[in-house]
Design a protein around this motif. Structure first.
Motif, PDB file in Angstrom:
ATOM      1  N   ASP A 145       0.802  -1.220   0.000  1.00  0.00           N
ATOM      2  CA  ASP A 145       0.000   0.000   0.000  1.00  0.00           C
ATOM      3  C   ASP A 145       0.836   1.272   0.000  1.00  0.00           C
ATOM      4  N   ILE A 146       2.153   1.135   0.073  1.00  0.00           N
ATOM      5  CA  ILE A 146       3.045   2.296   0.032  1.00  0.00           C
ATOM      6  C   ILE A 146       3.179   2.779  -1.403  1.00  0.00           C
ATOM      7  N   ASP A 147       3.043   4.094  -1.606  1.00  0.00           N
ATOM      8  CA  ASP A 147       3.180   4.701  -2.932  1.00  0.00           C
ATOM      9  C   ASP A 147       4.663   4.823  -3.271  1.00  0.00           C
ATOM     10  N   ARG A 148       5.126   3.939  -4.131  1.00  0.00           N
ATOM     11  CA  ARG A 148       6.536   3.961  -4.524  1.00  0.00           C
ATOM     12  C   ARG A 148       6.751   4.684  -5.855  1.00  0.00           C
ATOM     13  N   LEU A 149       5.658   5.122  -6.483  1.00  0.00           N
ATOM     14  CA  LEU A 149       5.758   5.846  -7.752  1.00  0.00           C
ATOM     15  C   LEU A 149       5.932   7.349  -7.520  1.00  0.00           C
ATOM     16  N   LYS A 150       4.999   7.947  -6.798  1.00  0.00           N
ATOM     17  CA  LYS A 150       5.066   9.390  -6.532  1.00  0.00           C
ATOM     18  C   LYS A 150       5.613   9.706  -5.146  1.00  0.00           C
ATOM     19  N   HIS A 151       5.802   8.675  -4.337  1.00  0.00           N
ATOM     20  CA  HIS A 151       6.338   8.819  -2.983  1.00  0.00           C
ATOM     21  C   HIS A 151       5.485   9.750  -2.120  1.00  0.00           C
ATOM     22  N   VAL A 199       2.313   1.407   8.226  1.00  0.00           N
ATOM     23  CA  VAL A 199       2.177   0.008   7.827  1.00  0.00           C
ATOM     24  C   VAL A 199       1.878  -0.817   9.071  1.00  0.00           C
ATOM     25  N   GLY A 200       0.928  -1.739   8.938  1.00  0.00           N
ATOM     26  CA  GLY A 200       0.525  -2.577  10.059  1.00  0.00           C
ATOM     27  C   GLY A 200      -0.780  -2.127  10.702  1.00  0.00           C
ATOM     28  N   ALA A 224      -5.011   4.161   2.568  1.00  0.00           N
ATOM     29  CA  ALA A 224      -6.340   3.659   2.904  1.00  0.00           C
ATOM     30  C   ALA A 224      -7.085   3.244   1.641  1.00  0.00           C
ATOM     31  N   ALA A 225      -6.962   4.038   0.580  1.00  0.00           N
ATOM     32  CA  ALA A 225      -7.609   3.692  -0.690  1.00  0.00           C
ATOM     33  C   ALA A 225      -7.014   2.417  -1.266  1.00  0.00           C
ATOM     34  N   SER A 226      -5.700   2.265  -1.170  1.00  0.00           N
ATOM     35  CA  SER A 226      -5.032   1.085  -1.686  1.00  0.00           C
ATOM     36  C   SER A 226      -5.459  -0.180  -0.945  1.00  0.00           C
TER      37      SER A 226
END
Length: 117
Positions: free
Chosen positions: A80-86, A93-94, A114-116
């Motif tokens: 769920d972490i945004d690794r594209l736009k950071h 997490v968790g 939350a959306a992810s």
């Protein structure tokens, strides 16, 4: 009703035909009374503007259209972490929350994690 809507919008100039209307800082606004078919307030209403958080709105539509159980518990994980736009997040997490809470966070706080989830 007109005064209430203008006050809620924190209107910036006398756009509502009321001298006591507070300032409106938004570059564009349109408030429409569907029951009377009447524009109550507008400012640069014809300017083209992108829709804010279209992905989050579509995520909500999918959840609602699929009638997913709002009481199910979802957990934020590494995916769920945004690794594209950071983009950042206030949800670590968790974190585990019910789907309804995640959906509210996505829509009201623009939480991408939350959306992810």
């Amino acid at each position: 009703m007109k005064k209430v809507i203008c006050a809620l919008l924190l209107a910036a100039t006398s756009l509502c035909a009321r001298a006591d209307t507070p300032p409106l800082y938004s570059p564009s606004v349109l408030v429409y009374d569907v029951t009377r078919g009447e524009v109550l307030l507008e400012k640069n209403a014809d300017d083209l503007r992108p829709i804010a958080s279209l992905t989050k709105l579509m995520t909500a539509m999918v959840v609602l259209d699929k009638a997913q159980e709002m009481g199910d518990t979802l957990t934020i994980d590494e995916a769920d972490i945004d690794r594209l736009k950071h983009s950042g997040s206030r949800i670590p997490v968790g974190t585990s929350l019910e789907r309804e809470a995640m959906l509210r966070l996505a829509l009201m706080s623009s939480e991408n994690r939350a959306a992810s989830a």
